[in-house]
Scaffold this motif. Structure first.
Motif, PDB file in Angstrom:
ATOM      1  N   VAL A 126      43.028 -26.358  52.632  1.00  0.00           N
ATOM      2  CA  VAL A 126      43.608 -25.038  52.857  1.00  0.00           C
ATOM      3  C   VAL A 126      42.816 -24.019  52.045  1.00  0.00           C
ATOM      4  N   THR A 127      42.431 -22.936  52.686  1.00  0.00           N
ATOM      5  CA  THR A 127      41.726 -21.852  51.999  1.00  0.00           C
ATOM      6  C   THR A 127      42.354 -20.518  52.369  1.00  0.00           C
ATOM      7  N   THR A 128      42.030 -19.514  51.588  1.00  0.00           N
ATOM      8  CA  THR A 128      42.554 -18.164  51.844  1.00  0.00           C
ATOM      9  C   THR A 128      41.737 -17.490  52.948  1.00  0.00           C
ATOM     10  N   VAL A 129      42.435 -16.823  53.856  1.00  0.00           N
ATOM     11  CA  VAL A 129      41.742 -16.134  54.948  1.00  0.00           C
ATOM     12  C   VAL A 129      41.018 -14.908  54.408  1.00  0.00           C
ATOM     13  N   GLU A 130      39.979 -14.492  55.123  1.00  0.00           N
ATOM     14  CA  GLU A 130      39.294 -13.254  54.773  1.00  0.00           C
ATOM     15  C   GLU A 130      40.141 -12.061  55.226  1.00  0.00           C
ATOM     16  N   LYS A 157      50.778 -16.723  58.354  1.00  0.00           N
ATOM     17  CA  LYS A 157      51.765 -15.759  57.866  1.00  0.00           C
ATOM     18  C   LYS A 157      51.590 -15.471  56.375  1.00  0.00           C
ATOM     19  N   VAL A 158      51.093 -16.493  55.633  1.00  0.00           N
ATOM     20  CA  VAL A 158      50.941 -16.343  54.178  1.00  0.00           C
ATOM     21  C   VAL A 158      49.463 -16.245  53.783  1.00  0.00           C
ATOM     22  N   GLY A 159      48.603 -15.931  54.759  1.00  0.00           N
ATOM     23  CA  GLY A 159      47.188 -15.678  54.465  1.00  0.00           C
ATOM     24  C   GLY A 159      46.373 -16.908  54.163  1.00  0.00           C
ATOM     25  N   LEU A 160      46.719 -18.031  54.760  1.00  0.00           N
ATOM     26  CA  LEU A 160      45.993 -19.274  54.547  1.00  0.00           C
ATOM     27  C   LEU A 160      45.498 -19.819  55.878  1.00  0.00           C
ATOM     28  N   VAL A 161      44.513 -20.701  55.808  1.00  0.00           N
ATOM     29  CA  VAL A 161      44.027 -21.377  57.000  1.00  0.00           C
ATOM     30  C   VAL A 161      43.569 -22.765  56.585  1.00  0.00           C
ATOM     31  N   SER A 162      43.739 -23.742  57.469  1.00  0.00           N
ATOM     32  CA  SER A 162      43.274 -25.097  57.170  1.00  0.00           C
ATOM     33  C   SER A 162      42.068 -25.420  58.038  1.00  0.00           C
ATOM     34  N   GLY A 163      41.175 -26.222  57.486  1.00  0.00           N
ATOM     35  CA  GLY A 163      39.993 -26.634  58.224  1.00  0.00           C
ATOM     36  C   GLY A 163      39.420 -27.907  57.647  1.00  0.00           C
ATOM     37  N   THR A 164      38.555 -28.576  58.418  1.00  0.00           N
ATOM     38  CA  THR A 164      37.972 -29.839  57.993  1.00  0.00           C
ATOM     39  C   THR A 164      36.643 -29.599  57.290  1.00  0.00           C
ATOM     40  N   VAL A 165      36.488 -30.217  56.105  1.00  0.00           N
ATOM     41  CA  VAL A 165      35.247 -30.105  55.342  1.00  0.00           C
ATOM     42  C   VAL A 165      34.832 -31.488  54.865  1.00  0.00           C
ATOM     43  N   GLU A 166      33.547 -31.637  54.570  1.00  0.00           N
ATOM     44  CA  GLU A 166      33.026 -32.900  54.049  1.00  0.00           C
ATOM     45  C   GLU A 166      33.147 -32.910  52.533  1.00  0.00           C
ATOM     46  N   GLN A 167      33.615 -34.057  52.002  1.00  0.00           N
ATOM     47  CA  GLN A 167      33.842 -34.149  50.561  1.00  0.00           C
ATOM     48  C   GLN A 167      33.327 -35.489  50.047  1.00  0.00           C
ATOM     49  N   SER A 168      32.684 -35.467  48.898  1.00  0.00           N
ATOM     50  CA  SER A 168      32.249 -36.719  48.271  1.00  0.00           C
ATOM     51  C   SER A 168      33.471 -37.546  47.884  1.00  0.00           C
ATOM     52  N   LEU A 193      42.712 -10.606  53.562  1.00  0.00           N
ATOM     53  CA  LEU A 193      44.125 -10.850  53.265  1.00  0.00           C
ATOM     54  C   LEU A 193      44.896  -9.533  53.192  1.00  0.00           C
ATOM     55  N   THR A 194      46.025  -9.430  53.885  1.00  0.00           N
ATOM     56  CA  THR A 194      46.823  -8.203  53.881  1.00  0.00           C
ATOM     57  C   THR A 194      47.856  -8.233  52.776  1.00  0.00           C
ATOM     58  N   ASP A 195      48.378  -7.076  52.435  1.00  0.00           N
ATOM     59  CA  ASP A 195      49.435  -6.983  51.424  1.00  0.00           C
ATOM     60  C   ASP A 195      50.674  -7.761  51.858  1.00  0.00           C
ATOM     61  N   ALA A 196      50.999  -7.708  53.160  1.00  0.00           N
ATOM     62  CA  ALA A 196      52.175  -8.421  53.669  1.00  0.00           C
ATOM     63  C   ALA A 196      52.009  -9.927  53.506  1.00  0.00           C
ATOM     64  N   GLN A 197      50.800 -10.428  53.788  1.00  0.00           N
ATOM     65  CA  GLN A 197      50.544 -11.859  53.619  1.00  0.00           C
ATOM     66  C   GLN A 197      50.640 -12.263  52.144  1.00  0.00           C
ATOM     67  N   THR A 198      50.072 -11.441  51.282  1.00  0.00           N
ATOM     68  CA  THR A 198      50.111 -11.728  49.848  1.00  0.00           C
ATOM     69  C   THR A 198      51.554 -11.753  49.338  1.00  0.00           C
ATOM     70  N   LYS A 199      52.334 -10.783  49.750  1.00  0.00           N
ATOM     71  CA  LYS A 199      53.723 -10.688  49.306  1.00  0.00           C
ATOM     72  C   LYS A 199      54.540 -11.888  49.790  1.00  0.00           C
ATOM     73  N   LEU A 200      54.343 -12.274  51.045  1.00  0.00           N
ATOM     74  CA  LEU A 200      55.087 -13.403  51.591  1.00  0.00           C
ATOM     75  C   LEU A 200      54.673 -14.705  50.905  1.00  0.00           C
ATOM     76  N   ARG A 201      53.365 -14.854  50.607  1.00  0.00           N
ATOM     77  CA  ARG A 201      52.920 -16.065  49.928  1.00  0.00           C
ATOM     78  C   ARG A 201      53.534 -16.159  48.520  1.00  0.00           C
ATOM     79  N   GLU A 202      53.580 -15.031  47.813  1.00  0.00           N
ATOM     80  CA  GLU A 202      54.178 -15.010  46.476  1.00  0.00           C
ATOM     81  C   GLU A 202      55.648 -15.407  46.534  1.00  0.00           C
ATOM     82  N   ALA A 203      56.362 -14.876  47.525  1.00  0.00           N
ATOM     83  CA  ALA A 203      57.782 -15.201  47.659  1.00  0.00           C
ATOM     84  C   ALA A 203      57.974 -16.680  47.955  1.00  0.00           C
TER      85      ALA A 203
END
Length: 624
Positions: free
Chosen positions: A604-608, A491-502, A610-620
């Motif tokens: 958590v990363t930003t989705v490709e 809803k806020v233009g984000l997605v979670s995923g698993t990554v390898e980290q040192s 990103l819509t104006d509605a998602q950006t606005k909701l994330r800011e709020a």
């Protein structure tokens, strides 16, 4: 304090064993308590309690079994010794015990006063399987420090919890008190005594006192006067050295809260432990309406100590919203010895913990990446608990199994429930309303003196907001369906995923260790359960819950693990490692190499796209 006068004509005059003085009945006389911190004997403190006159033959006196904010059964009566009940001639009356926390006094009409010795809890933490959480415990260190969580020192008589109290403390020279409990000025008061007043028993136990050598700072946050008092046994820290960070943090909190206001005075009592066998070993904080007791290790570097203070004090300070201003009858009329728990820990602790993180991103204390990291940390930590358990059911039954072991999830999933609710409210209101708005509305409706009906709160929230909120609560809070966090992230233009980290071999970073110490098992070092471990540990074959006995022949203790951790930073990848662990009743030898450690983490990363509605909701949501 209400002034009580003796009315000879209309009052009840009672006589006890030759006494000829007129007495005020117990339901009208303030209860007088004397705590002697000067004449400490065998690390125990003498307490005397003087009530009015009783009309019944059987009188019961209680020390709390459970206190608000702990959500555990601690039986503070276990720390009481030498209990005596005296008549008006100083003779002992017959006393029997119903349980650890209840004393029954025969010939109650003759009862003049009671006295008893109090042991502190810090001394015995290492000896108990389920020790009292240090911030809710007590410390007696003659002439040096006293942590008076008063529920460990002062009790109440049956039926008299609403009677005013006067607490007189004989204080050692050189020590001063920090507390939010109102000090009573009396004409005959002398410098060796502090006299405090409370309108009822709850106010006594809701205002801890710390006595220590003067080391405090007071600062103003709008109309709230905040006092920070520090006990640092080795003089490592002063209140002055920590004041700036606390003042900045609490100023940001007040800006976040806006016009929500619950107190004009707030006290932060910081006890820094040396972590010995007879010292505090349970780190964190316990909230009170106008103060908090914080216990942390004195050996912490300043930057980590300050961040720990920001995280725990911000959480406790937000309790001025709930449960101070928004709470149920179970909280308002808390039964210390037969508690009935509210079903709304999702709010009391969950909302508070959520705000403790949200305000930092909204007020610019942390950046987006750090905020996302904290959210993912809570999602990861929540996996260690039963995700298919009704949160309200757990809350109502938190003092008993299987719910008791799920309690700490209030700081993980409880915060995440509020995140999902916050995004839902923002979406439905076009960004205008969130959980903070909701808490303001509830605060305006109730306030600190008016409790809500436990079973009706969610209905009221739905009525204040939107029908869709009913579905959220029925499904994820009252119900047992796990929350799909990615659905809310989307809803806020984000997605979670698993990554390898040192990472380090024993630590992900400064704040997330892969190992921990068990104070109840002689501080045994063990591999943590319920989290992703470094490849160093998993490649060796270590499992969560393993107790590490030795590494490359070095016995692993609290003292021994430090040098090993230091060495691990410079181990080459090909370094051969032998680790002996205890797994259940079996001792197992693990062999491998140091390797190049990595860990799988969720980010958590930003989705490709990103819509104006998602950006606005994330800011709020994130910026308010």
């Amino acid at each position: 304090m209400k002034k009580i006068a003796i009315v000879f004509l209309l009052g009840i005059t009672l006589y006890g064993c030759g006494s000829t003085k007129a007495l005020i009945t117990a339901d009208k006389a303030p209860i007088l308590v004397d705590i002697d911190l000067v004449n400490v004997t065998d690390d125990k403190v003498m307490v005397k309690v003087d009530p009015g006159a009783f009309a019944s033959e059987m009188v019961s006196f209680y020390i709390p079994k459970t206190v608000p904010g702990t959500y555990s059964t601690d039986n503070y009566g276990k720390y009481i010794e030498g209990f005596k009940a005296l008549d008006y001639d100083g003779k002992e009356l017959t006393v029997s015990k119903s349980d650890d926390n209840t004393w029954n006094i025969s010939s109650g009409t003759k009862l003049d006063k009671i006295s008893y010795w109090v042991n502190d809890t810090y001394d015995s933490e290492g000896e108990q399987e389920e020790a009292v959480f240090s911030p809710s415990g007590t410390n007696i260190l003659a002439g040096e420090n006293f942590v008076l969580n008063l529920h460990g020192f002062v009790g109440y008589f049956k039926g008299l919890k609403e009677i005013p109290y006067t607490v007189q403390i004989d204080k050692p020279a050189g020590l001063s008190a920090t507390t939010s409990l109102p000090k009573k000025m009396m004409e005959d008061a002398v410098s060796t005594k502090d006299i405090f007043s409370a309108g009822r028993y709850f106010e006594v136990i809701d205002n801890p006192i710390m006595y220590a050598k003067p080391n405090s700072e007071t600062f103003q946050i709008n109309d709230i006067s905040v006092t920070l008092s520090v006990y640092s046994p080795n003089g490592t820290y002063t209140a002055a050295s920590l004041k700036d960070r606390m003042e900045k943090m609490m100023g940001a909190q007040k800006a976040f809260l806006g016009d929500i206001d619950g107190t004009k005075q707030y006290s932060i009592l910081l006890y820094l432990s040396q972590m010995g066998k007879t010292d505090a070993n349970g780190f964190g904080a316990l909230e009170h309406h106008t103060s908090t007791v914080v216990v942390l290790p004195e050996v912490m570097p300043k930057d980590r100590l300050e961040q720990a203070m920001v995280d725990v004090v911000s959480h406790e300070f937000f309790h001025i919203v709930t449960p101070l201003n928004v709470h149920s009858k179970e909280v308002q009329y808390f039964d210390f010895n037969d508690p009935k728990m509210s079903q709304h820990l999702w709010m009391y602790e969950g909302t508070t913990e959520y705000f403790a993180n949200l305000f930092q991103i909204q007020q610019g204390l942390i950046d987006d990446a750090e905020f996302y990291k904290r959210i993912m940390g809570k999602i990861d930590n929540a996996k260690g608990y039963n995700d298919a358990m009704s949160f309200t059911e757990m809350s109502k039954n938190v003092l008993q199994e299987p719910y008791k072991t799920e309690y700490a999830n209030v700081y993980e999933k409880g915060a995440l429930i509020n995140m999902a609710l916050d995004i839902t409210l923002r979406e439905l209101s076009n960004g205008e309303k969130g959980v903070l708005w909701l808490m303001k509305e509830l605060s305006n409706k109730y306030g600190d003196q008016t409790p809500f009906e436990d079973e009706k709160l969610i209905d009221e929230i739905v009525a204040m907001t939107y029908p869709e909120v009913r579905s959220f609560f029925d499904t994820h809070v009252l119900g047992d369906t796990p929350i799909d966090y990615n659905a809310y992230f989307a809803k806020v233009g984000l997605v979670s995923g698993t990554v390898e980290q040192s990472c380090g071999r024993f630590f992900l970073d400064q704040e997330v260790p892969f190992i921990d110490a068990d104070p109840s098992n002689d501080n045994a070092i063990f591999v943590r359960k319920g989290i992703a471990l470094s490849s160093f540990l998993t490649d060796l074959g270590a499992q969560g819950g393993d107790i590490i006995k030795n590494i490359n022949g070095t016995p692993i203790t609290m003292e021994g693990i430090g040098p090993i951790i230091q060495q691990s930073f410079v181990w080459p990848a090909e370094e051969k490692i032998t680790m002996v662990v205890q797994r259940g009743d079996e001792e197992i030898t693990l062999n491998g190499t140091a390797g190049t450690p990595v860990v799988m983490v969720e980010k958590v990363t930003t989705v490709e796209g990103l819509t104006d509605a998602q950006t606005k909701l994330r800011e709020a949501w994130m910026k308010g």
